[in-house]
Design a protein around this motif. Structure first.
Motif, PDB file in Angstrom:
ATOM      1  N   MET A  32       0.846  -1.167   0.000  1.00 12.07           N
ATOM      2  CA  MET A  32       0.000   0.000   0.000  1.00 12.07           C
ATOM      3  C   MET A  32       0.895   1.234   0.000  1.00 12.07           C
ATOM      4  N   GLY A  33       0.561   2.215  -0.815  1.00 11.85           N
ATOM      5  CA  GLY A  33       1.343   3.435  -0.917  1.00 11.85           C
ATOM      6  C   GLY A  33       0.521   4.524  -1.568  1.00 11.85           C
ATOM      7  N   ARG A  34       1.219   5.598  -1.924  1.00  8.73           N
ATOM      8  CA  ARG A  34       0.534   6.725  -2.524  1.00  8.73           C
ATOM      9  C   ARG A  34       1.473   7.391  -3.521  1.00  8.73           C
ATOM     10  N   HIS A  35       0.949   7.647  -4.709  1.00 14.96           N
ATOM     11  CA  HIS A  35       1.690   8.366  -5.738  1.00 14.96           C
ATOM     12  C   HIS A  35       0.943   9.669  -6.007  1.00 14.96           C
ATOM     13  N   VAL A  36       1.677  10.774  -6.084  1.00 16.07           N
ATOM     14  CA  VAL A  36       1.067  12.064  -6.392  1.00 16.07           C
ATOM     15  C   VAL A  36       1.747  12.611  -7.640  1.00 16.07           C
ATOM     16  N   LEU A  37       0.944  12.898  -8.655  1.00 15.86           N
ATOM     17  CA  LEU A  37       1.469  13.474  -9.888  1.00 15.86           C
ATOM     18  C   LEU A  37       1.288  14.986  -9.841  1.00 15.86           C
ATOM     19  N   PHE A  38       2.315  15.718 -10.246  1.00 18.80           N
ATOM     20  CA  PHE A  38       2.218  17.167 -10.255  1.00 18.80           C
ATOM     21  C   PHE A  38       1.646  17.681 -11.565  1.00 18.80           C
ATOM     22  N   GLU A  39       1.711  16.859 -12.602  1.00 20.34           N
ATOM     23  CA  GLU A  39       1.085  17.183 -13.878  1.00 20.34           C
ATOM     24  C   GLU A  39       0.299  15.951 -14.301  1.00 20.34           C
ATOM     25  N   ALA A  40      -0.893  16.201 -14.844  1.00 17.87           N
ATOM     26  CA  ALA A  40      -1.739  15.071 -15.205  1.00 17.87           C
ATOM     27  C   ALA A  40      -2.118  15.143 -16.678  1.00 17.87           C
ATOM     28  N   ASP A  41      -1.548  14.243 -17.443  1.00 16.96           N
ATOM     29  CA  ASP A  41      -1.993  14.012 -18.804  1.00 16.96           C
ATOM     30  C   ASP A  41      -2.069  12.498 -18.975  1.00 16.96           C
ATOM     31  N   GLU A  42      -2.676  12.064 -20.038  1.00 17.26           N
ATOM     32  CA  GLU A  42      -2.900  10.631 -20.209  1.00 17.26           C
ATOM     33  C   GLU A  42      -1.612   9.806 -20.144  1.00 17.26           C
ATOM     34  N   PRO A  43      -0.535  10.178 -20.851  1.00 16.85           N
ATOM     35  CA  PRO A  43       0.687   9.363 -20.760  1.00 16.85           C
ATOM     36  C   PRO A  43       1.259   9.296 -19.339  1.00 16.85           C
ATOM     37  N   ALA A  44       1.240  10.400 -18.606  1.00 14.02           N
ATOM     38  CA  ALA A  44       1.788  10.401 -17.238  1.00 14.02           C
ATOM     39  C   ALA A  44       0.961   9.527 -16.308  1.00 14.02           C
ATOM     40  N   VAL A  45      -0.353   9.613 -16.423  1.00 18.86           N
ATOM     41  CA  VAL A  45      -1.238   8.800 -15.574  1.00 18.86           C
ATOM     42  C   VAL A  45      -1.050   7.324 -15.896  1.00 18.86           C
ATOM     43  N   ARG A  46      -1.052   6.978 -17.168  1.00 21.34           N
ATOM     44  CA  ARG A  46      -0.872   5.570 -17.570  1.00 21.34           C
ATOM     45  C   ARG A  46       0.485   5.030 -17.103  1.00 21.34           C
ATOM     46  N   ALA A  47       1.528   5.838 -17.242  1.00 18.16           N
ATOM     47  CA  ALA A  47       2.871   5.393 -16.839  1.00 18.16           C
ATOM     48  C   ALA A  47       2.934   5.163 -15.330  1.00 18.16           C
ATOM     49  N   ALA A  68       0.933   2.066 -14.314  1.00 15.76           N
ATOM     50  CA  ALA A  68       1.565   0.819 -14.758  1.00 15.76           C
ATOM     51  C   ALA A  68       2.656   0.341 -13.803  1.00 15.76           C
ATOM     52  N   THR A  69       3.179   1.219 -12.960  1.00 13.31           N
ATOM     53  CA  THR A  69       4.226   0.822 -12.015  1.00 13.31           C
ATOM     54  C   THR A  69       3.669   0.160 -10.766  1.00 13.31           C
ATOM     55  N   VAL A  70       2.346   0.175 -10.616  1.00 12.05           N
ATOM     56  CA  VAL A  70       1.712  -0.307  -9.383  1.00 12.05           C
ATOM     57  C   VAL A  70       1.258  -1.749  -9.537  1.00 12.05           C
ATOM     58  N   ASP A  71       1.637  -2.579  -8.552  1.00 12.40           N
ATOM     59  CA  ASP A  71       1.155  -3.956  -8.522  1.00 12.40           C
ATOM     60  C   ASP A  71       0.679  -4.367  -7.131  1.00 12.40           C
ATOM     61  N   VAL A  72       0.576  -3.396  -6.232  1.00 11.12           N
ATOM     62  CA  VAL A  72       0.124  -3.655  -4.867  1.00 11.12           C
ATOM     63  C   VAL A  72      -1.278  -3.077  -4.686  1.00 11.12           C
ATOM     64  N   ALA A  73      -2.205  -3.930  -4.273  1.00  6.64           N
ATOM     65  CA  ALA A  73      -3.590  -3.491  -4.065  1.00  6.64           C
ATOM     66  C   ALA A  73      -3.655  -2.368  -3.038  1.00  6.64           C
ATOM     67  N   HIS A  74      -4.619  -1.514  -3.197  1.00  5.35           N
ATOM     68  CA  HIS A  74      -4.910  -0.392  -2.297  1.00  5.35           C
ATOM     69  C   HIS A  74      -3.853   0.707  -2.348  1.00  5.35           C
ATOM     70  N   THR A  75      -3.112   0.766  -3.455  1.00  6.73           N
ATOM     71  CA  THR A  75      -2.179   1.866  -3.682  1.00  6.73           C
ATOM     72  C   THR A  75      -2.968   3.027  -4.290  1.00  6.73           C
ATOM     73  N   TRP A  76      -2.693   4.234  -3.806  1.00 12.76           N
ATOM     74  CA  TRP A  76      -3.389   5.434  -4.269  1.00 12.76           C
ATOM     75  C   TRP A  76      -2.575   6.148  -5.341  1.00 12.76           C
ATOM     76  N   LEU A  77      -3.278   6.810  -6.241  1.00 22.05           N
ATOM     77  CA  LEU A  77      -2.688   7.702  -7.217  1.00 22.05           C
ATOM     78  C   LEU A  77      -3.532   8.974  -7.192  1.00 22.05           C
ATOM     79  N   LYS A  78      -2.890  10.110  -6.922  1.00 20.09           N
ATOM     80  CA  LYS A  78      -3.601  11.382  -6.906  1.00 20.09           C
ATOM     81  C   LYS A  78      -2.998  12.275  -7.972  1.00 20.09           C
ATOM     82  N   ALA A  79      -3.870  12.988  -8.685  1.00 16.27           N
ATOM     83  CA  ALA A  79      -3.405  13.814  -9.800  1.00 16.27           C
ATOM     84  C   ALA A  79      -4.267  15.066  -9.918  1.00 16.27           C
TER      85      ALA A  79
END
Length: 172
Positions: free
Chosen positions: A1-16, A19-30
């Protein structure tokens, strides 16, 4: 479990990032509207509307906060994260928060006041105590992700909302 925060959000950045996440309940905020990020998410990712919020920032200043009557506060830093905990007369945690420094920026996180202790200035105290420590360590800008409820507190302390923040969770 973890959290990723993107400072810029476009489709390639979000997808990339996703794609690095393989642990359930990991957050991504953008910094994007929740409905806009949904089509960019790979299978297994869900937009959590209840956790969507606001990216906020403030120029930090020291204020010399004092814990409200009947409460004591402690500040400790462990592995780069500074924690403020406020305890009631019985020693129970009434409010707390944490902050990490990234150069001249301080990232505030997990600021919580327990239900029985709300409306007593504890949340404001925690924020000011963290800010004072950040300033003492050389930070000049505070950044945080706020819920709708938290946004009201932060605005009273001078924080400004800059954009909506989508919250996504990986649930394979």
């Amino acid at each position: 479990m973890g959290r990723h925060v993107l400072f810029e959000a476009d489709e390639p950045a979000v997808r990339a990032a996703a794609a690095t996440v393989d642990v359930a309940h990991t957050w991504l905020k953008a910094p994007v509207e929740p409905e806009d990020i949904r089509p960019w998410l790979p299978r297994g990712w869900v937009v959590d509307e209840a956790e969507a919020g606001h990216l906020m920032a403030v120029d930090l200043t020291a204020t010399g906060p004092v814990a409200p009557d009947g409460y004591t506060a402690s500040l400790e830093t462990d592995d780069g994260v500074t924690y403020v905990r406020v305890r009631d007369a019985g020693g129970e945690v009434a409010a707390q928060g944490q902050m990490a420094l990234l150069g001249q920026e301080a990232v505030f996180d997990k600021v919580v006041t327990e239900e029985a202790h709300r409306r007593r200035g504890l949340g404001a105290f925690v924020m000011r105590a963290l800010a004072d420590h950040a300033v003492a360590e050389g930070a000049s800008l505070g950044v945080l992700a706020a819920t709708d409820e938290g946004r009201a507190l932060y605005e009273t302390l001078g924080w400004k909302s800059h954009t909506r923040l989508a919250a996504c969770i990986y649930r394979p």
